[in-house]
Write a protein that holds these residues in place. Structure first.
Motif, short mmCIF file in Angstrom:
data_model
loop_
_atom_site.label_atom_id
_atom_site.label_comp_id
_atom_site.label_asym_id
_atom_site.label_seq_id
_atom_site.Cartn_x
_atom_site.Cartn_y
_atom_site.Cartn_z
N GLY A 57 0.92 -1.29 0.02
CA GLY A 57 0.05 0.03 -0.03
C GLY A 57 0.72 1.27 0.09
N VAL A 58 0.13 2.34 -0.13
CA VAL A 58 0.81 3.72 -0.11
C VAL A 58 -0.22 4.51 0.65
N ASN A 59 0.25 5.56 1.56
CA ASN A 59 -0.52 6.27 1.89
C ASN A 59 0.11 7.82 1.75
N VAL A 60 -0.78 8.80 1.30
CA VAL A 60 -0.39 10.02 0.95
C VAL A 60 -0.95 10.83 2.05
N PHE A 61 -0.05 11.76 2.53
CA PHE A 61 -0.38 13.04 3.41
C PHE A 61 -0.16 14.26 3.32
N PRO A 85 -11.32 12.19 -5.11
CA PRO A 85 -9.96 12.38 -4.69
C PRO A 85 -8.85 11.44 -5.43
N LYS A 86 -7.63 12.18 -5.63
CA LYS A 86 -6.50 11.19 -6.17
C LYS A 86 -5.39 11.54 -5.43
N LEU A 87 -4.35 10.46 -5.71
CA LEU A 87 -2.93 10.63 -4.91
C LEU A 87 -2.15 10.52 -6.11
N SER A 88 -1.08 11.38 -6.01
CA SER A 88 0.01 10.90 -6.94
C SER A 88 1.39 11.16 -6.52
N VAL A 89 2.41 10.22 -7.02
CA VAL A 89 3.80 10.42 -6.53
C VAL A 89 4.61 10.18 -7.78
N GLY A 90 5.13 11.26 -8.15
CA GLY A 90 5.80 11.48 -9.59
C GLY A 90 6.59 10.06 -10.01
N GLY A 91 6.24 9.43 -11.22
CA GLY A 91 6.87 8.50 -11.80
C GLY A 91 6.57 7.01 -11.07
N ARG A 92 5.77 7.08 -10.02
CA ARG A 92 5.91 6.29 -9.08
C ARG A 92 4.29 5.50 -8.90
N THR A 93 3.41 6.40 -8.58
CA THR A 93 2.20 5.92 -8.02
C THR A 93 1.07 7.05 -8.72
N GLU A 94 0.01 6.51 -9.35
CA GLU A 94 -1.31 7.18 -9.42
C GLU A 94 -2.47 6.24 -9.16
N ILE A 95 -3.29 6.85 -8.03
CA ILE A 95 -4.40 6.05 -7.53
C ILE A 95 -5.66 7.14 -7.32
N SER A 96 -6.73 6.60 -7.85
CA SER A 96 -8.01 7.21 -7.54
C SER A 96 -8.74 6.52 -6.68
N ALA A 100 -10.33 1.74 -4.77
CA ALA A 100 -9.28 2.51 -5.16
C ALA A 100 -8.75 1.89 -6.62
N SER A 101 -8.37 2.56 -7.52
CA SER A 101 -8.06 1.86 -8.80
C SER A 101 -6.65 2.87 -9.25
N GLY A 102 -5.84 2.03 -9.84
CA GLY A 102 -4.61 2.65 -10.17
C GLY A 102 -3.25 1.39 -10.00
N GLN A 103 -2.30 2.09 -10.07
CA GLN A 103 -1.12 1.36 -9.95
C GLN A 103 0.12 1.91 -9.22
N SER A 104 0.92 0.94 -8.64
CA SER A 104 1.97 1.73 -7.90
C SER A 104 3.52 0.84 -8.03
N GLN A 105 4.49 1.48 -8.22
CA GLN A 105 5.83 0.94 -8.24
C GLN A 105 6.61 1.80 -7.50
#
Length: 207
Positions: free
Chosen positions: A38-42, A130-141, A171-176
């Motif tokens: 998982g990923v948690n964006v704060f 809402p969405k979270l984004s970590v550039g080049g790594r993770t995009e999740i809605s 949630a939908s999207g991918q993370s690496q």
């Protein structure tokens, strides 16, 4: 040293709904694998570590839990938004790695491998979708679940959680990131408030 951070968060993980980490159950994804990625964006609306102001900083906390939370051997990595100063990034890493005590100090006993801290664009949007984004790594809605009255479905007073009450959904999207790859299935959002004086109700680091 004393610290405090508060604001809002959005999370996504590989667990089938519902994620069992909140009650220290073994996680399970759609394939029946008993682990949680998982990923948690704060977004830190207000915060500081001694004289370092952390207000306005966004960061991501990545996790791999190989079993239920109290079994330990977690993998944990941190990404701090590239717009933060080096001083702010260092202060957040000290808090999240457990070096500054408080709830993350308690949780660090379960860390099997701390994967370090990296810098990248980190963002969190709110609102109806809402969405979270970590550039080049993770995009999740995130899409929240609703109850019969149309209000958000929530979990309250969980054994492990980032908030006393938080909304849950899909949630939908991918993370690496940090060698941890997953497709998001479960999501949650809420408001958080942590400080160095907290002795109970520790957050999980959970997605």
């Amino acid at each position: 040293m004393t610290w405090s951070i508060s604001g809002n968060y959005l999370a996504g993980c590989s667990c089938a709904i519902l994620c069992g980490c909140a009650v220290d159950a073994k996680p399970r994804d759609a394939q029946g694998t008993e682990r949680c990625l998982g990923v948690n964006v704060f977004h830190v609306a207000d915060g500081r570590l001694d004289d370092v102001d952390l207000s306005g900083v966004d960061f991501a906390l990545y996790n791999q839990f190989p079993s239920n939370l109290t079994s330990g051997n977690w993998k944990v990595g941190v990404v701090v938004d590239e717009g933060a100063t080096d001083e702010q990034a260092s202060a957040l890493e000290r808090i999240l790695s457990g070096d500054e005590g408080g709830p993350f100090g308690q949780l660090s006993q379960f860390y099997g491998e701390y994967l370090g801290m990296e810098r990248a664009p980190v963002s969190l949007s709110d609102g109806d979708a809402p969405k979270l984004s970590v550039g080049g790594r993770t995009e999740i809605s995130y899409e929240g679940l609703t109850g019969p009255d149309g209000g958000p479905t929530t979990i309250k007073n969980a054994t492990f959680g980032f908030a006393p009450e938080y909304a849950i959904g899909t949630a939908s999207g991918q993370s690496q990131a940090f060698g941890l790859s997953f497709d998001a299935v479960y999501g949650e959002k809420g408001d958080f408030a942590f400080n160095s004086e907290q002795a109970e109700g520790a957050p999980t680091g959970r997605g």
